[in-house]
Design a protein around this motif. Structure first.
Motif, PDB file in Angstrom:
ATOM      1  N   GLU A 111       0.824  -1.210   0.000  1.00  0.00           N
ATOM      2  CA  GLU A 111       0.000   0.000   0.000  1.00  0.00           C
ATOM      3  C   GLU A 111       0.861   1.264   0.000  1.00  0.00           C
ATOM      4  OE1 GLU A 111      -3.273   2.244   2.854  1.00  0.00           O
ATOM      5  OE2 GLU A 111      -2.896   0.108   3.141  1.00  0.00           O
ATOM      6  N   THR A 112       1.864   1.293   0.845  1.00  0.00           N
ATOM      7  CA  THR A 112       2.762   2.456   0.910  1.00  0.00           C
ATOM      8  C   THR A 112       3.538   2.611  -0.390  1.00  0.00           C
ATOM      9  OG1 THR A 112       2.962   2.208   3.302  1.00  0.00           O
ATOM     10  CG2 THR A 112       4.668   3.509   2.202  1.00  0.00           C
ATOM     11  N   LEU A 113       3.977   1.501  -0.942  1.00  0.00           N
ATOM     12  CA  LEU A 113       4.704   1.544  -2.211  1.00  0.00           C
ATOM     13  C   LEU A 113       3.842   2.143  -3.318  1.00  0.00           C
ATOM     14  CD1 LEU A 113       7.299   0.856  -3.712  1.00  0.00           C
ATOM     15  CD2 LEU A 113       6.367  -1.434  -4.112  1.00  0.00           C
ATOM     16  N   GLU A 114       2.585   1.771  -3.362  1.00  0.00           N
ATOM     17  CA  GLU A 114       1.670   2.327  -4.369  1.00  0.00           C
ATOM     18  C   GLU A 114       1.478   3.830  -4.178  1.00  0.00           C
ATOM     19  OE1 GLU A 114       0.516   1.038  -7.232  1.00  0.00           O
ATOM     20  OE2 GLU A 114       1.861  -0.591  -6.662  1.00  0.00           O
ATOM     21  N   ILE A 115       1.408   4.276  -2.938  1.00  0.00           N
ATOM     22  CA  ILE A 115       1.272   5.712  -2.653  1.00  0.00           C
ATOM     23  C   ILE A 115       2.510   6.464  -3.142  1.00  0.00           C
ATOM     24  CG2 ILE A 115       1.179   7.431  -0.791  1.00  0.00           C
ATOM     25  CD1 ILE A 115      -0.597   5.346   0.744  1.00  0.00           C
ATOM     26  N   LEU A 116       3.698   5.937  -2.831  1.00  0.00           N
ATOM     27  CA  LEU A 116       4.950   6.572  -3.265  1.00  0.00           C
ATOM     28  C   LEU A 116       5.021   6.631  -4.788  1.00  0.00           C
ATOM     29  CD1 LEU A 116       7.456   4.827  -0.818  1.00  0.00           C
ATOM     30  CD2 LEU A 116       6.697   7.207  -0.711  1.00  0.00           C
ATOM     31  N   LYS A 117       4.704   5.529  -5.434  1.00  0.00           N
ATOM     32  CA  LYS A 117       4.746   5.472  -6.893  1.00  0.00           C
ATOM     33  C   LYS A 117       3.757   6.452  -7.511  1.00  0.00           C
ATOM     34  CE  LYS A 117       5.129   1.062  -8.511  1.00  0.00           C
ATOM     35  NZ  LYS A 117       4.892  -0.409  -8.508  1.00  0.00           N
ATOM     36  N   LYS A 118       2.568   6.525  -6.945  1.00  0.00           N
ATOM     37  CA  LYS A 118       1.544   7.428  -7.489  1.00  0.00           C
ATOM     38  C   LYS A 118       1.987   8.890  -7.361  1.00  0.00           C
ATOM     39  CE  LYS A 118      -3.336   8.562  -7.264  1.00  0.00           C
ATOM     40  NZ  LYS A 118      -4.626   8.308  -6.652  1.00  0.00           N
ATOM     41  N   LYS A 119       2.544   9.256  -6.212  1.00  0.00           N
ATOM     42  CA  LYS A 119       3.018  10.639  -6.028  1.00  0.00           C
ATOM     43  C   LYS A 119       4.077  10.989  -7.063  1.00  0.00           C
ATOM     44  CE  LYS A 119       3.669  12.298  -1.822  1.00  0.00           C
ATOM     45  NZ  LYS A 119       4.064  12.426  -0.395  1.00  0.00           N
ATOM     46  N   LEU A 120       5.035  10.093  -7.241  1.00  0.00           N
ATOM     47  CA  LEU A 120       6.123  10.366  -8.180  1.00  0.00           C
ATOM     48  C   LEU A 120       5.620  10.345  -9.621  1.00  0.00           C
ATOM     49  CD1 LEU A 120       9.040  10.995  -8.737  1.00  0.00           C
ATOM     50  CD2 LEU A 120       9.552   8.543  -8.535  1.00  0.00           C
ATOM     51  N   LEU A 121       4.803   9.388  -9.950  1.00  0.00           N
ATOM     52  CA  LEU A 121       4.273   9.288 -11.305  1.00  0.00           C
ATOM     53  C   LEU A 121       3.437  10.507 -11.674  1.00  0.00           C
ATOM     54  CD1 LEU A 121       4.387   7.439 -13.720  1.00  0.00           C
ATOM     55  CD2 LEU A 121       2.394   6.227 -12.826  1.00  0.00           C
ATOM     56  N   ASN A 122       2.645  11.009 -10.740  1.00  0.00           N
ATOM     57  CA  ASN A 122       1.862  12.225 -10.992  1.00  0.00           C
ATOM     58  C   ASN A 122       2.778  13.394 -11.337  1.00  0.00           C
ATOM     59  OD1 ASN A 122      -0.598  10.989 -10.585  1.00  0.00           O
ATOM     60  ND2 ASN A 122      -0.807  11.666  -8.476  1.00  0.00           N
ATOM     61  N   GLU A 123       3.859  13.535 -10.599  1.00  0.00           N
ATOM     62  CA  GLU A 123       4.809  14.628 -10.877  1.00  0.00           C
ATOM     63  C   GLU A 123       5.533  14.423 -12.196  1.00  0.00           C
ATOM     64  OE1 GLU A 123       5.759  17.732  -9.769  1.00  0.00           O
ATOM     65  OE2 GLU A 123       3.880  17.489  -8.693  1.00  0.00           O
ATOM     66  N   LEU A 124       5.969  13.203 -12.448  1.00  0.00           N
ATOM     67  CA  LEU A 124       6.657  12.924 -13.717  1.00  0.00           C
ATOM     68  C   LEU A 124       5.747  13.217 -14.904  1.00  0.00           C
ATOM     69  CD1 LEU A 124       8.575   9.606 -12.980  1.00  0.00           C
ATOM     70  CD2 LEU A 124       9.584  11.773 -13.708  1.00  0.00           C
ATOM     71  N   ASN A 125       4.509  12.783 -14.807  1.00  0.00           N
ATOM     72  CA  ASN A 125       3.558  13.031 -15.906  1.00  0.00           C
ATOM     73  C   ASN A 125       3.304  14.520 -16.083  1.00  0.00           C
ATOM     74  OD1 ASN A 125       3.326  10.318 -16.505  1.00  0.00           O
ATOM     75  ND2 ASN A 125       1.548  10.021 -15.196  1.00  0.00           N
ATOM     76  N   ARG A 126       3.181  15.241 -14.984  1.00  0.00           N
ATOM     77  CA  ARG A 126       2.960  16.688 -15.055  1.00  0.00           C
ATOM     78  C   ARG A 126       4.154  17.378 -15.725  1.00  0.00           C
ATOM     79  NH1 ARG A 126       3.952  21.335 -12.392  1.00  0.00           N
ATOM     80  NH2 ARG A 126       5.336  20.387 -10.850  1.00  0.00           N
ATOM     81  N   LEU A 127       5.355  17.022 -15.322  1.00  0.00           N
ATOM     82  CA  LEU A 127       6.548  17.672 -15.865  1.00  0.00           C
ATOM     83  C   LEU A 127       6.827  17.276 -17.321  1.00  0.00           C
ATOM     84  CD1 LEU A 127       8.877  17.427 -12.752  1.00  0.00           C
ATOM     85  CD2 LEU A 127       7.810  19.490 -13.675  1.00  0.00           C
ATOM     86  N   THR A 128       6.539  16.034 -17.679  1.00  0.00           N
ATOM     87  CA  THR A 128       6.800  15.621 -19.058  1.00  0.00           C
ATOM     88  C   THR A 128       5.795  16.225 -20.031  1.00  0.00           C
ATOM     89  OG1 THR A 128       5.600  13.545 -18.712  1.00  0.00           O
ATOM     90  CG2 THR A 128       7.995  13.478 -18.485  1.00  0.00           C
ATOM     91  N   LYS A 129       4.684  16.722 -19.491  1.00  0.00           N
ATOM     92  CA  LYS A 129       3.706  17.425 -20.327  1.00  0.00           C
ATOM     93  C   LYS A 129       4.029  18.922 -20.402  1.00  0.00           C
ATOM     94  CE  LYS A 129       0.037  14.172 -19.465  1.00  0.00           C
ATOM     95  NZ  LYS A 129      -1.071  13.824 -18.623  1.00  0.00           N
ATOM     96  N   GLY A 130       5.161  19.317 -19.813  1.00  0.00           N
ATOM     97  CA  GLY A 130       5.598  20.692 -19.898  1.00  0.00           C
ATOM     98  C   GLY A 130       4.991  21.614 -18.867  1.00  0.00           C
ATOM     99  N   GLU A 131       4.328  21.076 -17.864  1.00  0.00           N
ATOM    100  CA  GLU A 131       3.733  21.911 -16.825  1.00  0.00           C
ATOM    101  C   GLU A 131       4.768  22.146 -15.731  1.00  0.00           C
ATOM    102  OE1 GLU A 131       0.245  19.914 -15.397  1.00  0.00           O
ATOM    103  OE2 GLU A 131      -0.394  19.425 -17.418  1.00  0.00           O
ATOM    104  N   ARG A 132       5.102  23.384 -15.506  1.00  0.00           N
ATOM    105  CA  ARG A 132       6.091  23.674 -14.467  1.00  0.00           C
ATOM    106  C   ARG A 132       5.624  24.779 -13.588  1.00  0.00           C
ATOM    107  NH1 ARG A 132      12.069  22.364 -16.516  1.00  0.00           N
ATOM    108  NH2 ARG A 132      11.719  20.194 -16.356  1.00  0.00           N
TER     109      ARG A 132
END
Length: 132
Positions: A111-132
């Motif tokens: 459960e904790t691993l999924e939370i960590l992954k989701k937080k990081l993935l959300n940021e990676l997706n936001r940044l790779t779409k050019g949102e800063r």
């Protein structure tokens, strides 16, 4: 966790440093200077993007970066979120005793691993779409 053009982003098995992330190069090289110039530049840009995502997702006081490959002769970045609340925030991460850094109690459950992954993935997706 996520594949980029030059490597793979993964969350570390142990989370003594919450948000500890690795970026594994797709090319099997032992040294940064052995990469083709264009690939190397893209690899470094992607690492910088990942580090920004780690910083945004986990809100550390500082990030430590290491490009290793001497234990496993394949380049991989270690991104360590550091916090002033640690016992030794001014020392290198490797000064943390192995039995502390790799203890069972700092290995996240599913459960904790999924939370960590989701937080990081959300940021990676936001940044790779050019949102800063």
């Amino acid at each position: 966790m996520k594949e980029l053009e030059t490597g793979y982003v993964v969350i570390g098995d142990h989370q003594f440093f919450e948000g500890y992330t690795l970026f594994l190069c797709k090319e099997h090289k032992s040294e940064l200077h052995k990469l083709d110039k264009d690939y190397k530049e893209k690899f470094l840009i992607e690492m910088s993007l990942i580090s920004e995502a780690v910083f945004n997702a986990f809100e550390p006081d500082k990030l430590n970066y290491e490009l290793l490959g001497n234990g496993d002769s394949h380049m991989h970045w270690h991104l360590f979120p550091r916090r002033l609340t640690e016992e030794t925030p001014k020392y290198p991460v490797w000064w943390t005793p192995r039995e502390v850094m790799y203890a069972d109690n700092v290995k996240p459950n599913d459960e904790t691993l999924e939370i960590l992954k989701k937080k990081l993935l959300n940021e990676l997706n936001r940044l790779t779409k050019g949102e800063r």
